[in-house]
Design a protein around this motif. Sequence first.
Motif, short mmCIF file in Angstrom:
data_model
loop_
_atom_site.label_atom_id
_atom_site.label_comp_id
_atom_site.label_asym_id
_atom_site.label_seq_id
_atom_site.Cartn_x
_atom_site.Cartn_y
_atom_site.Cartn_z
N ARG A 562 0.60 -1.41 -0.21
CA ARG A 562 -0.01 0.02 -0.04
C ARG A 562 0.92 1.28 0.38
NH1 ARG A 562 -3.63 -2.31 4.30
NH2 ARG A 562 -5.26 -2.91 3.36
N ALA A 563 2.09 1.45 0.63
CA ALA A 563 3.21 2.09 0.11
C ALA A 563 3.58 2.99 -0.75
CB ALA A 563 4.07 2.02 1.47
N ASP A 564 3.17 1.11 -1.94
CA ASP A 564 3.86 1.63 -3.12
C ASP A 564 5.59 1.20 -3.05
OD1 ASP A 564 2.71 1.84 -5.58
OD2 ASP A 564 3.04 3.69 -6.00
N GLU A 565 5.53 0.53 -2.03
CA GLU A 565 7.30 -0.18 -1.81
C GLU A 565 7.78 -1.53 -2.92
OE1 GLU A 565 7.70 1.33 2.45
OE2 GLU A 565 6.86 -0.50 2.36
N ARG A 566 8.29 -1.73 -4.05
CA ARG A 566 8.25 -2.72 -4.47
C ARG A 566 9.14 -3.27 -4.05
NH1 ARG A 566 6.16 0.81 -9.79
NH2 ARG A 566 5.20 2.06 -8.69
N THR A 567 8.83 -4.92 -4.41
CA THR A 567 10.03 -5.97 -3.80
C THR A 567 10.35 -6.98 -5.26
OG1 THR A 567 8.15 -6.97 -2.62
CG2 THR A 567 10.15 -5.87 -1.15
N GLN A 568 10.84 -7.81 -4.99
CA GLN A 568 10.96 -9.18 -6.58
C GLN A 568 11.38 -9.89 -5.08
OE1 GLN A 568 13.37 -8.75 -9.93
NE2 GLN A 568 11.27 -8.66 -11.16
N GLU A 569 10.46 -11.40 -5.09
CA GLU A 569 10.66 -12.79 -4.68
C GLU A 569 10.31 -13.63 -5.24
OE1 GLU A 569 8.28 -11.52 -1.20
OE2 GLU A 569 7.83 -9.54 -2.02
N THR A 570 10.14 -14.69 -4.64
CA THR A 570 9.32 -15.69 -5.11
C THR A 570 8.36 -15.74 -4.26
OG1 THR A 570 10.15 -17.05 -3.50
CG2 THR A 570 11.99 -17.19 -5.20
N VAL A 571 7.98 -17.19 -5.78
CA VAL A 571 6.00 -16.83 -5.01
C VAL A 571 6.22 -17.70 -3.31
CG1 VAL A 571 4.00 -18.25 -5.40
CG2 VAL A 571 5.32 -17.68 -7.01
N GLU A 572 7.63 -18.73 -2.90
CA GLU A 572 7.36 -19.08 -1.81
C GLU A 572 7.44 -18.03 0.06
OE1 GLU A 572 8.20 -20.84 -3.91
OE2 GLU A 572 6.71 -21.93 -3.50
N ALA A 573 8.55 -17.57 -1.18
CA ALA A 573 9.26 -15.99 0.25
C ALA A 573 8.12 -15.33 0.64
CB ALA A 573 10.19 -15.58 -0.19
N PHE A 574 6.90 -14.96 -0.66
CA PHE A 574 6.24 -13.72 -0.29
C PHE A 574 5.45 -14.73 0.61
CE2 PHE A 574 1.87 -12.75 -1.85
CZ PHE A 574 1.83 -10.99 -1.13
N VAL A 575 4.63 -16.13 -0.12
CA VAL A 575 3.58 -16.36 0.72
C VAL A 575 4.02 -16.48 1.83
CG1 VAL A 575 2.59 -19.19 1.09
CG2 VAL A 575 2.29 -17.74 -1.73
N GLU A 576 4.94 -17.49 2.26
CA GLU A 576 5.47 -17.17 4.15
C GLU A 576 5.41 -16.52 4.83
OE1 GLU A 576 7.47 -19.88 5.09
OE2 GLU A 576 7.60 -18.58 7.09
N ARG A 577 6.01 -15.33 3.92
CA ARG A 577 6.22 -13.37 4.79
C ARG A 577 4.56 -13.51 5.12
NH1 ARG A 577 6.56 -8.32 2.52
NH2 ARG A 577 6.58 -8.49 0.30
N VAL A 578 3.39 -13.27 4.05
CA VAL A 578 2.18 -13.00 4.35
C VAL A 578 1.15 -13.59 5.30
CG1 VAL A 578 0.57 -12.53 3.12
CG2 VAL A 578 2.60 -12.34 1.87
N THR A 579 2.40 -14.89 5.19
CA THR A 579 1.16 -16.20 5.78
C THR A 579 0.94 -14.94 7.50
OG1 THR A 579 2.78 -17.98 5.74
CG2 THR A 579 -0.11 -18.12 4.65
N THR A 580 2.54 -14.76 7.70
CA THR A 580 3.38 -15.61 9.11
C THR A 580 2.55 -13.40 9.52
OG1 THR A 580 5.07 -16.03 8.48
CG2 THR A 580 4.73 -14.61 10.51
N GLU A 581 2.25 -12.54 8.90
CA GLU A 581 1.58 -11.23 8.88
C GLU A 581 0.78 -11.81 9.44
OE1 GLU A 581 1.25 -8.25 5.17
OE2 GLU A 581 0.18 -7.05 7.10
N ILE A 582 -0.63 -12.15 8.26
CA ILE A 582 -2.12 -13.35 8.84
C ILE A 582 -1.69 -13.41 9.65
CG2 ILE A 582 -3.63 -13.95 7.93
CD1 ILE A 582 -2.60 -13.52 5.18
N ALA A 583 -0.85 -14.64 10.06
CA ALA A 583 -0.39 -15.55 11.41
C ALA A 583 -0.96 -14.34 13.16
CB ALA A 583 -0.15 -16.62 11.72
N ASP A 584 -0.23 -13.52 12.23
CA ASP A 584 0.21 -12.60 14.35
C ASP A 584 -0.44 -11.25 13.51
OD1 ASP A 584 2.82 -14.52 14.15
OD2 ASP A 584 3.77 -12.44 13.17
N ARG A 585 -1.81 -10.90 13.52
CA ARG A 585 -2.61 -10.30 12.91
C ARG A 585 -1.92 -9.09 12.85
NH1 ARG A 585 -5.33 -14.03 16.03
NH2 ARG A 585 -7.19 -14.67 14.52
N ARG A 586 -0.61 -8.73 12.36
CA ARG A 586 -0.31 -7.40 11.89
C ARG A 586 -1.04 -6.45 11.84
NH1 ARG A 586 5.19 -9.13 10.10
NH2 ARG A 586 4.98 -11.05 11.47
N ARG A 587 -0.76 -4.96 12.12
CA ARG A 587 -1.04 -4.05 11.39
C ARG A 587 -0.31 -3.24 10.72
NH1 ARG A 587 -3.32 -0.07 16.45
NH2 ARG A 587 -3.01 -1.30 17.97
#
Length: 587
Positions: A562-587
Amino acid sequence: MGEYEEHESSQDPLHILRHSTAHLLAAAVTELYPDAKYGIGPPVEDGFYYDFAFSKPLTEADLPGIESRMRRLAQEGRPFVQETLTRAEANAEFARRGQDYKLELIADKVEGDDVSVYHTGDFLDLCRGPHVPTTRDIKAFKLLRVAGAYWRGDEKKPQLTRIYGTSWPSQKELDDYLKFLEEAEKRDHKRLGKELKLFTVDERVGAGLPLWLPNGATIRRELERFIVDEELARGYLHVRTPDVARLDLYRTSGHAQLYKENMYPPMVFEDGEELELRPVNCPHHIVVYQSDLRSYRDLPMRIAEIGNNWRYERSGTLVGLNRVRAFALNDAHIFCTPEQLMGEVKGAIELSLYFSEVLGIDEFSYRLSTRDDMKEKWLGAEEQWKRAQDALAEALTSMGQTYQVGVGEAAFYGPKIDFQVKDAHRREFTNSTVQIDFQLPERFQLEYVAEDGSRRRPVMVHRGAAGSMERLFSYLIERYVGAFPTWLHPVQVVLAPLTDAQHGAAREIADRMRRAKIRVELDARNQKVDRKVRDAKLQKVPYIVVIGPRDVEAGVISVRNRADERTQETVEAFVERVTTEIADRRR
Ligand SMILES: [Zn+2]
Ligand SMILES: [Zn+2]
């Protein structure tokens, strides 16, 4: 118009200014629309209103015209002049002007023979003042909107046109306020609810009966899962009970007598049975408690449910998700011994604090709601009320929390702690409560078997930790301006393939994310990728993934947040990162 109506006459300079501006409005309106009848015009928070009956409907397009007439009258510097008339003179004067509403007010509100009126030029109002000296003292005002309002708030009486406005001592303060309003309007949950397709209200279903659309329902499901899981972890027992019960149940609880104006009329069947839509969950949970013999070993027993409640609210008071006629409450009833009471109250406050922290409810205050002197409104002995009140106050104090006292705001069976939050318009509302109750255990003859084998009476704590789903949601929509934390957002990732050639790869990535329980949407429209990104941004989607030919070749994805920060990563790394963010209910 001063003390002749519900609001109290005030010496507050802002109130005086706004009240005087209401006179100015009515003076301008009666000049422009000579057959308009005027009702009442009190100051309200941040402004004022005046109610009128027009012979032709008035719209917001008419406001600038009224405003410029007000400005002209203000510049004339007409003094506010008081005059005391006899009742007969006042009646004759308002009758001559065709002002029926004022005649009604004189008949109903004025005691004795002296009637205080104010002249502002030709305009005459029933009022005791005080006002600013002349209209020239009214310097910075604006008319804001029109709304319908029943005469004296009574649906059986005529509907009038209410003109709202605001008035400030200086142009700077007016400008600041208008800016704040604009900001609040952007955050308004009714507006965002429509834009983001979260919920809808439809006349065919009825006012105050919102429909949760798929996006809103997704957020609600996440909220409910979070709440129920946390409560289970804290030893609550979740139950399911019906939305209706026999009216007798509410006679026993006292609701049928003391809560009647908020209840729907009962459904009466041919055999005489009366069923009632439940206004509260307490009696059902009491019956759950009584479904078995309870011993001291079972206590405290925390019975919880996200239960639907039905409360009658006047149609004029319904607001989006904030004031509705049916809502789902994150409710629980704790049955405990008197010794356990303090611990349970604190536990309930702690749970509310935890929910607030995770959900981002960062600005709230406590109100200790007590009863007032109207004895017939409340159940129970002085001594019990005092005990309950002291316990609530002590719980807050021992937790280092400060509070205000709300006299007359208690439940009919006991005092309560209210968690007060504010919406985008700074209107305060109660989001959750903790209440101590000695009355319902008495009325339902609740018991538990004590250690010595004797039968004792438990105490009840009513608590709503996260409030109603509807109010909570309206708060969260405004709090996050629709940009919900990833764990709550209805669509967590949008995949935007650059061309049709990437559709196959995009579908595979989408499947991979869905298996990881990420809510993903594949934008397969035949549109330019810029358009897809723009639409996803309008929906405030947390992650937008653009898939181009080079990405597919390199086995990576291009992600922007949302802050328009861009990254390039593998699907695995992205899934890992986002599922952790969701599980932790990060704001
Ligand atoms: Zn006045
Ligand atoms: Zn209750």
